[in-house]
Design a protein around this motif. Sequence first.
Motif, short mmCIF file in Angstrom:
data_model
loop_
_atom_site.label_atom_id
_atom_site.label_comp_id
_atom_site.label_asym_id
_atom_site.label_seq_id
_atom_site.Cartn_x
_atom_site.Cartn_y
_atom_site.Cartn_z
N LEU A 171 0.83 -1.21 0.00
CA LEU A 171 0.00 0.00 0.00
C LEU A 171 0.86 1.26 0.00
N ASN A 172 1.96 1.23 0.75
CA ASN A 172 2.87 2.38 0.77
C ASN A 172 3.51 2.59 -0.59
N LEU A 173 3.90 1.49 -1.24
CA LEU A 173 4.51 1.58 -2.57
C LEU A 173 3.52 2.18 -3.57
N ALA A 174 2.28 1.68 -3.54
CA ALA A 174 1.26 2.21 -4.45
C ALA A 174 1.03 3.69 -4.20
N ARG A 175 1.05 4.10 -2.94
CA ARG A 175 0.86 5.51 -2.61
C ARG A 175 1.99 6.36 -3.17
N GLU A 176 3.21 5.87 -3.05
CA GLU A 176 4.37 6.60 -3.58
C GLU A 176 4.27 6.75 -5.10
N LEU A 177 3.77 5.71 -5.76
CA LEU A 177 3.68 5.71 -7.22
C LEU A 177 2.42 6.41 -7.72
N GLY A 178 1.50 6.69 -6.82
CA GLY A 178 0.21 7.25 -7.25
C GLY A 178 -0.65 6.22 -7.94
N ALA A 179 -0.42 4.95 -7.65
CA ALA A 179 -1.16 3.86 -8.30
C ALA A 179 -2.42 3.53 -7.50
N PRO A 180 -3.56 3.45 -8.14
CA PRO A 180 -4.79 3.06 -7.42
C PRO A 180 -4.72 1.60 -7.00
N VAL A 181 -5.39 1.30 -5.90
CA VAL A 181 -5.40 -0.07 -5.36
C VAL A 181 -6.84 -0.52 -5.14
N LEU A 182 -7.21 -1.64 -5.73
CA LEU A 182 -8.51 -2.26 -5.50
C LEU A 182 -8.29 -3.56 -4.74
N MET A 183 -9.05 -3.76 -3.67
CA MET A 183 -8.91 -4.97 -2.86
C MET A 183 -10.28 -5.61 -2.65
N THR A 184 -10.29 -6.90 -2.35
CA THR A 184 -11.53 -7.59 -2.01
C THR A 184 -11.34 -8.38 -0.72
N ALA A 185 -12.44 -8.58 -0.01
CA ALA A 185 -12.43 -9.37 1.22
C ALA A 185 -13.85 -9.85 1.51
N ARG A 186 -13.98 -10.88 2.31
CA ARG A 186 -15.30 -11.40 2.66
C ARG A 186 -15.91 -10.65 3.84
N GLN A 187 -15.07 -10.07 4.68
CA GLN A 187 -15.58 -9.36 5.85
C GLN A 187 -15.30 -7.87 5.75
N ALA A 188 -16.13 -7.10 6.42
CA ALA A 188 -15.91 -5.66 6.48
C ALA A 188 -14.62 -5.37 7.24
N PRO A 189 -13.89 -4.33 6.86
CA PRO A 189 -12.61 -4.02 7.51
C PRO A 189 -12.72 -3.87 9.03
N ALA A 190 -13.86 -3.41 9.53
CA ALA A 190 -14.02 -3.23 10.97
C ALA A 190 -13.90 -4.54 11.74
N ARG A 191 -14.07 -5.66 11.05
CA ARG A 191 -14.01 -6.96 11.72
C ARG A 191 -12.64 -7.62 11.58
N TRP A 192 -11.71 -6.98 10.86
CA TRP A 192 -10.38 -7.55 10.71
C TRP A 192 -9.61 -7.43 12.02
N ARG A 193 -8.83 -8.44 12.33
CA ARG A 193 -8.01 -8.44 13.54
C ARG A 193 -6.56 -8.14 13.17
N LEU A 194 -6.31 -6.88 12.87
CA LEU A 194 -4.97 -6.44 12.46
C LEU A 194 -4.15 -6.07 13.69
N THR A 195 -2.83 -6.31 13.60
CA THR A 195 -1.94 -6.03 14.73
C THR A 195 -0.92 -4.94 14.42
N VAL A 196 -0.73 -4.61 13.14
CA VAL A 196 0.23 -3.57 12.77
C VAL A 196 -0.49 -2.22 12.75
N PRO A 197 -0.12 -1.30 13.65
CA PRO A 197 -0.86 -0.02 13.76
C PRO A 197 -0.94 0.77 12.46
N ASP A 198 0.16 0.87 11.72
CA ASP A 198 0.14 1.64 10.48
C ASP A 198 -0.81 1.02 9.46
N LEU A 199 -0.88 -0.31 9.43
CA LEU A 199 -1.81 -0.96 8.51
C LEU A 199 -3.25 -0.70 8.94
N GLN A 200 -3.49 -0.72 10.23
CA GLN A 200 -4.83 -0.41 10.74
C GLN A 200 -5.29 0.97 10.26
#
Length: 289
Positions: A171-200
């Motif tokens: 995501l950081n690389l895409a931001r530096e390049l100005g590249a759009p990012v499309l992602m898919t997931a089965r659950q809403a992001p609010a239900r993800w159990r992420l541990t890396v603060p910057d990724l959150q």
Amino acid sequence: MSLARGSSFKAGEAARIAVTDRVCDTKCAYAPEKSSGTEERVAVQGTLALPLSPSSSSRSQIALPFSHQPVLDEAGFVPARSNAAARAWLFGQRTIEGWPDRRLLLWGGPGRGKTHLLRVWAARREAKVIEARALDAEVVKNLAAGDGPGALAIDDLSDDVLDEVALLQALNLARELGAPVLMTARQAPARWRLTVPDLQSRVRATMAVSLGPAEDVLLRRLMLRLLAERQLVVAASVVEWMLPRLPREARAVQLAVQRIDAASLSTGAAFDRAAASALIEELLENYSG
């Protein structure tokens, strides 16, 4: 020799092609209620089915598995109200310009068209497509090589198999390049159990659009399209009888078509109402969504 579904054989005779060609609006051929003729039919696509013996009158067959690759192109996508919001964000007038930080996440249950939409968008944008479970430091390193991707598509994010650091780096690389990012997931992001603060923080800042449960019209068109992809010939009355008895989810329709394919190839017989009833009973006993 090239074989196609609908080919028929007799011992000592050359192959002859039998084709039923009444085409519906999704290019799916319906079979008549009863098949004419007495020849055994051999269907080939997804599985190669051959008679055990050329001289045998038995309908027993040996099935050699071939994986079926779904068609995920723009022409094959089934539009409906349940995916209208996603299509507007992907292909509307503003599209990427309206995505916060040029990132968008599509989420929803299995079989709702997330991957299909991602593939269509990626084809339009010539984006690099990555399966989320394959995303790691080496993949990110390769992404950074050269000029980097002009657009990035990351499919099927799941926190239980996710390399959080690799995703953050992508995501950081895409931001530096100005590249759009499309992602898919089965659950809403609010239900993800992420541990890396910057990724959150990156995920919280990403626009998330849900795809709703499929409507009846979508399920019907989906079944017809999937039957056509596999060149399966099924009576219209059987299709209409099955649809209201299946779970009201695209995943259930997909599984039903897979089982129709397997049943048709293993028995060599027409897929009739009795076969459909047995299929639905078996599917409902084991269906978990």
